[in-house]
Enzyme design. Sequence first.
Site, mmCIF file in Angstrom:
data_model
loop_
_atom_site.group_PDB
_atom_site.id
_atom_site.type_symbol
_atom_site.label_atom_id
_atom_site.label_comp_id
_atom_site.label_asym_id
_atom_site.label_seq_id
_atom_site.Cartn_x
_atom_site.Cartn_y
_atom_site.Cartn_z
ATOM 1 C CB CYS A 138 37.834 164.087 122.141
ATOM 2 S SG CYS A 138 37.851 163.313 123.754
ATOM 3 C CB THR A 204 31.129 163.583 124.220
ATOM 4 O OG1 THR A 204 32.320 164.052 123.588
ATOM 5 C CG2 THR A 204 31.419 163.161 125.638
ATOM 6 C CB CYS A 384 0.541 156.034 119.121
ATOM 7 S SG CYS A 384 0.010 157.314 120.290
#
Lengths: 435, 447
Positions: A138, A204, A384
Site C-alpha cells: 500500500c 496499487t 506501426c
Amino acid sequence: MADLRNDFAGIKSPNPFWLASAPPTDKEYNVVRAFRAGWGGVVWKTLGLDPHIVNVGGPRYGAIWGADRRLLGLNNIELITDRPLEVNLQEIKSVKRDWPDRAVVTSLMVPCEEPCWEEILRKVEDTGCDGVELNFGCPHGMSERGMGAAVGQVPEYIEMVTRWAKANTRMPVIVKLTPNITDVRYPARAAHAGGADAVSLINTISSIVSVDLDSFAPQPTIDGKGTHGGYCGPAVKPIALNMVAAIARDPETASLPISGIGGITTWRDAAEFITLGAGNVQVCTAAMTYGFKIIDDLVEGLEQWMDNAGHADLDAIHGRAIPNVTEWQYLNLNYTTKARIDQDSCIQCGRCHIACEDTSHQAITNMIDGERRFEVIDEECVGCNLCVNVCPVENCITMEQIPSGDMDKRTGKPVADEYGNWTMHPNNPMRDAAE
Amino acid sequence: MVDRYLEDGILDGRLDAGDYDGNFGDAHPPLDAHEAMVAADRCYFCYDAPCVTACPTGIDIPKFIRQISTGNLDGSARTIFDQNILGGMCARVCPTETLCEQACVRETAEGKPVQIGLLQRHATDHAMSHGRQFYSRAADTGKSVAIIGAGPAGLACAHRLAMKGHAVVVYDAREKAGGLNEFGIATYKTVDDFAQHEVDYVTAIGGIEIVTGKRLGDGLTIDELAKTHDAVFVGIGLSGVNALGVDGEDDDAVANAVDFIAELRQASDMATIPVGRRVMVIGGGMTAIDVATQAHLLGAQEVTIAYRRGREQMNASEVEQNQSTSKGVNIRHWMKPVEVTRSDSGSLFVKMEYTGLSGGRLAGTGKFQTFEVDQLFKAIGQTLEAGDALAGITLEKGRIKVDESFRTSNPSVWAGGDCTAGGDDLTVTAVAQGRDAAESIHAALSA
C-alpha cells in the site's frame, strides 16, 4: 468442460478467481456474498495490530472515466481494516468453517518488528485460514508509518520480514509487491530469498487522480486537502502484466508462484495474466464497479475459451506466453508489415488519416480522384499499427505481413527472409560486443 | 371525450381542454446533462467530418460535440454561433436526418447517427438560458444597412453586420420579428416562445433596430432605402401561396396551410382554433406535413395528405412523414385535385384524379375518387410576391437572382433566403445566405 480447479502454493480453490485484499473482503457479510456468488477465494482485507487504524470520514476514492462514464481507473486513500483485530479473526474463522472448499487468505501489515509478526501470525493461524499475504504494497498512509510500500521498496526489508513470517507460521506465505519501484525483479528475488511461497502483484500505483479546479485541491478532497492514493482498475493492467512477466521470466524467481493482480475485469484479462505466468488472479476494482455477479462470466468465459481452444486445465495455459516475451534487441527487424484498410467496413471517419498525417508517417490518403477515400500508401507505411488502434471499427484496418522476397515499397528493397535482430544490425555500434 | 370530436364541420374545442398542452408540447424534448454526455461520447471526432460538409452553415460539429464532452458548454455554443447565430432554432427545425445526421459516419456504421441536432440544442440552450453573449460590435463604421424581412436570413445578416460595426435597421411586414421561425414552423417544434427569445438574443449585440409593420411596396421601397442606407438586404421569403387552379377553391372551407400554421403559432389557447373533423391537405412538403399533423393534434379525426406523386418525390423527409403518419395522419400518393364542390349537407366534395407517369411526365389517369371533407388546406408551395416593389431587380424562375456573394442585379442590393433562386427552403440555408451576404456587404462597404 475445462477444469478450473486451482492449486496456488498449496492453497486450493474451485476456480482461480480470488477477491483481492480490499474493501470487498473487509467483513464476513461481504465475503459470504462473494462465496455465494461463486468466487474461488478471498484475501481478507489487511489486518493490523490493535488499536486498529482509522479511516478518513470523507471521500476515499477518485476515478477517471471513459466513454459513457465507464470507470477506467480508481484511486483510493483507504487504509487497512479499521475494525478491531478480534472481530476480523472471529469472522475469518467463521467463514472458513462455513466455506471449507474456498480459499481464505489473510492479508497482514504490522510494524517491522519480529514480535509483532509473531503475535499476529499466531492469532491468524488460529482461525484455520489457508495462508497469509504480507502487504508490502500500500503506497499511502501506512507507508508513512514504516509499513506497506515502505517495506516493499527495500528488498532487504522484504527478505527480513518474509523470513520472520516463515519462521513463525506453517501457513503458506504470499508476499504482495508494490509497483512503486524501478525493477520489480529485485523485490521478488528478495521475497524468494526470504522463503516466500509465492508473490502477488501488483498493489496499487501511487497516484493523484485529479485536481478540483474550483478549490485547487487534489481529489478525493478532505477538508480542502488531498493526498496521493493508490491507483488501480483497467488502466493499470498493462503495467501489472509487464511486472508479472518480468518475475516469471527471471531465472531466479521462475519457479515462484505468482498471484496476478491489476485491472482484471474480464476472463480474457485473467487468461492473459495466467499465460504470462500467474498461477491465479485476484480481482478488486471490477467487483467494486459491477458487484460480485461478474464472477459468472469470469468463470464461464474462461471455461468456454479453454474448451473451444482445447485447453483441459489451467496448467495447459499457465505460462504459455512467457517464451514469447523477449527483449527489444531480439525482435526480428526483417519482419515487415503494412496496414490494410477494408474499404467495405470503412465508415470514412478519417481518423486513420489524420493520426498518420499529423503525428506519424503520412501514409494514409484522405482523397483519391476527388473522392473521400482512405488508402494506405505502401511507400510511406512503416507498419506501426497506430491506424489500427485509432480506427473505431474493429478489424477494418489490419496489419498484413509482407512475405520475404516481396518488395517493401518503403525501403525499395525486398524483405529479407532470414531472422535479423538489433544485435546483428550494421547500424549497431555495439554489434561486435553483442556477438 | 367531448361531443364535438365526432361532429362534422369546422369547429373549435374538439378535444378535452387538458389534451392540448400534451399534443402541442415539445416534439423532441431536450437532452439532460447525462444524456448529452452519453450522446457526445459517441462522436468519433472525424477528420474533415462529413457532417460539417453536410451543414449548410458549416458548423464545426466535431468540435462543438467535443466541447460538450469536456464540459465546455459555453465554448460549444460559441463554436455553433460562430457559424450560425440562429443555431438554437436550427437545432429544433433542421431536417438533420437529411443533413448532418445523414452524413454521420455512425449512420453509415450502425444506422444510428450521433444526435447532432439534440446536442446542438443542448449547447445553445445552455448559452441562451444563461445569457451568454459571445460577440460585440466593432467600432461604429458610420455605415448603415437596411434589411427587409426579419426572418432567418435577415436576422443572420443583421447580426453579422452589427458585428462588423454597421448600423442595421430591419423592417418586417408582420407585427413581430422572426419570419418563418415565428409564423411558419409547427408549434411543437419550437415551444415556449423560443423564436422571440432568439430574436432578443440575436439583437442583444446592439446596433440592430427592428421596425415591424412595414411591408415592402407599402410605404417602403428599395430605391428609397438604397438612398437612405449604404446597402440593402432583401430577405422577404415567399409570401404568396400557389393556387390549386381548380373550380371551387375559393370556398371558405379551403384555406392556405401557411396561414393556419401562423394562426396556431400565435394562438394563446389551441382550443379556440377551429378545425374540421375530416381534413384534407394537398401537397407533399414540410408545410403539408406540419398542417396535417397539427390539424390532427387539434382533434381532426380523419386527416389525409394527398400528393400528386409518390413517396420518394415528397419534399418532406421520410422522418417527417413517419412522424406524421405515426400520429394518425394518412398519406395518399399519386392523386391530384380536379374540383371542389359543396355537398347538400354543407361539407366539401374534393374530386381527385389518380395520376401516374406517362412518358416520364406526370399525367392524369382518367380515374377519379371523391372525398367528403370539412376542410381543405392548400400546401403546394409558396411564391415570391412583391409586385412592383422589386422592379429593376432581375428575377430567375420567379425568385430573386443573386451572384455567389448574394448580390442582386442592383449593386447596392443583396438578397438571401427563400426569396432567392437557388435556395432550398430551409431555415439553415437562409441563415447561411444572410450571413454570407453580410460578409459581402461588409467587404463592399469597406472597399
